[in-house]
Design an enzyme around this catalytic site. Structure first.
Site, PDB file in Angstrom:
ATOM      1  N   LYS A   1      -6.225  43.016 140.240  1.00  0.00           N
ATOM      2  CA  LYS A   1      -5.996  41.606 140.566  1.00  0.00           C
ATOM      3  C   LYS A   1      -6.871  41.252 141.767  1.00  0.00           C
ATOM      4  O   LYS A   1      -6.836  41.931 142.787  1.00  0.00           O
ATOM      5  CB  LYS A   1      -4.520  41.398 140.906  1.00  0.00           C
ATOM      6  CG  LYS A   1      -4.160  40.033 141.508  1.00  0.00           C
ATOM      7  CD  LYS A   1      -4.158  38.943 140.462  1.00  0.00           C
ATOM      8  CE  LYS A   1      -3.665  37.621 141.021  1.00  0.00           C
ATOM      9  NZ  LYS A   1      -2.212  37.625 141.274  1.00  0.00           N
ATOM     10  N   VAL A   2      -7.654  40.209 141.639  1.00  0.00           N
ATOM     11  CA  VAL A   2      -8.528  39.779 142.721  1.00  0.00           C
ATOM     12  C   VAL A   2      -8.355  38.288 142.964  1.00  0.00           C
ATOM     13  O   VAL A   2      -7.907  37.543 142.084  1.00  0.00           O
ATOM     14  CB  VAL A   2     -10.015  40.063 142.416  1.00  0.00           C
ATOM     15  CG1 VAL A   2     -10.288  41.547 142.333  1.00  0.00           C
ATOM     16  CG2 VAL A   2     -10.471  39.347 141.132  1.00  0.00           C
ATOM     17  N   SER A   3      -8.708  37.862 144.164  1.00  0.00           N
ATOM     18  CA  SER A   3      -8.858  36.433 144.397  1.00  0.00           C
ATOM     19  C   SER A   3      -9.975  35.937 143.496  1.00  0.00           C
ATOM     20  O   SER A   3     -11.004  36.609 143.352  1.00  0.00           O
ATOM     21  CB  SER A   3      -9.230  36.166 145.860  1.00  0.00           C
ATOM     22  OG  SER A   3      -8.244  36.627 146.739  1.00  0.00           O
TER      23      SER A   3
ATOM     24  N   HIS B   1       0.815  32.546 149.242  1.00  0.00           N
ATOM     25  CA  HIS B   1       2.031  33.223 148.769  1.00  0.00           C
ATOM     26  C   HIS B   1       3.275  32.469 149.245  1.00  0.00           C
ATOM     27  O   HIS B   1       3.330  31.250 149.199  1.00  0.00           O
ATOM     28  CB  HIS B   1       2.037  34.680 149.218  1.00  0.00           C
ATOM     29  CG  HIS B   1       0.857  35.477 148.772  1.00  0.00           C
ATOM     30  ND1 HIS B   1       0.215  35.265 147.585  1.00  0.00           N
ATOM     31  CD2 HIS B   1       0.197  36.503 149.383  1.00  0.00           C
ATOM     32  CE1 HIS B   1      -0.776  36.127 147.468  1.00  0.00           C
ATOM     33  NE2 HIS B   1      -0.810  36.874 148.541  1.00  0.00           N
TER      34      HIS B   1
ATOM     35  N   THR C   1      -9.590  33.058 147.720  1.00  0.00           N
ATOM     36  CA  THR C   1      -9.791  31.700 147.219  1.00  0.00           C
ATOM     37  C   THR C   1      -9.381  30.679 148.273  1.00  0.00           C
ATOM     38  O   THR C   1     -10.020  29.636 148.433  1.00  0.00           O
ATOM     39  CB  THR C   1      -8.973  31.497 145.927  1.00  0.00           C
ATOM     40  OG1 THR C   1      -9.375  32.469 144.959  1.00  0.00           O
ATOM     41  CG2 THR C   1      -9.166  30.100 145.360  1.00  0.00           C
ATOM     42  N   ALA C   2      -8.325  30.995 149.013  1.00  0.00           N
ATOM     43  CA  ALA C   2      -7.858  30.103 150.076  1.00  0.00           C
ATOM     44  C   ALA C   2      -8.955  29.834 151.092  1.00  0.00           C
ATOM     45  O   ALA C   2      -9.169  28.685 151.522  1.00  0.00           O
ATOM     46  CB  ALA C   2      -6.641  30.712 150.764  1.00  0.00           C
TER      47      ALA C   2
END
Length: 275
Positions: free
Chosen positions: A56-58, A152, A110-111
């Site tokens: 799982k990655v950004s 989150h 991504t943020a």
């Protein structure tokens, strides 16, 4: 004999909800899986090193790994009303942060990418202080940062910590693109081949469908990995970040990922597996 694969995702409720059935054996994967649980920015680093088979990655971080990995269409975090939030102490505005320090949950997230796009549009420059996502709010409250980008569960709990919303970065993205915000995606090594990638995509879909049909099966596992989160926050977290796009990115989801990766300087055509 099927080779055991290494797989990594975060301990956040959306990921443990999606993957519990698969990684616990309720959904079979021939050969088995060797699981790594880690913060999303640590996972981004492991993907950059090529350390895991499935990770799982950004979505923003995918721009740097697509020579070695391809994205699955299932398992990601994407939707509307689900984006990161820029928070601060009372009295702050986006313009007032010019020249200040903003805590971010990792440079490859991504943020951070979307926050940078907002700053560019607003014509402001800030110093970004990367840290683990769950330390961002403490840094802002203690005055070590003028503002912070929370992800989150921080999206739901910042007000309890005495902070206020400066800008909803997810809403900013939606207003500018009309697309869902693609926060995270599942990447798999290209060298494993198309057939393995398709089977893993289907296994993740089945794992999510199992979780929806049997929510009690993974409840304790999710709670243990969520650390201090209340049951209400865990439930809201899952409802927010696990969407139908988590079953299949679809045309709109694929378009959102392509748009975000283009902002990160990646415009290659083979982002996703072919089903």
């Amino acid at each position: 004999m099927q080779k055991k694969l290494t797989i990594g995702h975060s301990p956040c409720p959306n990921d443990t909800f999606i993957f519990h059935a698969l990684t616990s054996g309720l959904v079979d994967w021939p050969g088995g899986l060797d699981l790594t649980l880690a913060d999303v920015e640590e996972l981004n680093g492991l993907a950059a090193e090529g350390a895991l088979d499935v990770v799982k990655v950004s979505t923003a971080a995918a721009a740097g790994i697509l020579d070695e990995y391809v994205l699955l269409r299932a398992g990601g975090a994407m939707g509307y009303g689900a984006g990161p939030v820029l928070v601060a102490r009372q009295g702050r505005t986006l313009d007032s942060l010019d020249g200040g320090t903003v805590a971010i949950p990792g440079e490859r997230t991504t943020a951070n990418l979307i926050f940078g796009l907002c700053c560019r549009e607003a014509g402001i420059a800030v110093r970004r202080a990367p840290m683990v996502f769950d330390r961002v709010m403490d840094a802002v409250r203690a005055g070590r940062a003028d503002a912070g980008v929370v992800i989150h569960e921080g999206r739901f709990t910042f007000a309890e910590r005495g902070l206020v919303r400066v800008l909803d970065l997810g809403a900013w993205w939606e207003a500018h693109t009309g697309l869902p915000i693609p926060l995270g995606a599942i990447a798999i090594r290209r060298s494993l081949g198309d057939d393995t990638a398709r089977r893993m995509n289907e296994a993740i879909r089945r794992s999510l469908l199992y979780a929806r049909a049997h929510p009690e099966a993974g409840r304790e596992y999710i709670r243990q990995n969520a650390q201090e989160l209340s049951g209400d926050v865990i439930r809201t977290h899952i409802e927010t970040f696990v969407t139908d796009y988590s079953l299949d990115a679809g045309e709109a989801g694929a378009g959102a990922v392509a748009r975000l990766l283009a902002e990160a300087g990646c415009r290659r055509p083979d982002i996703f597996i072919e089903l």
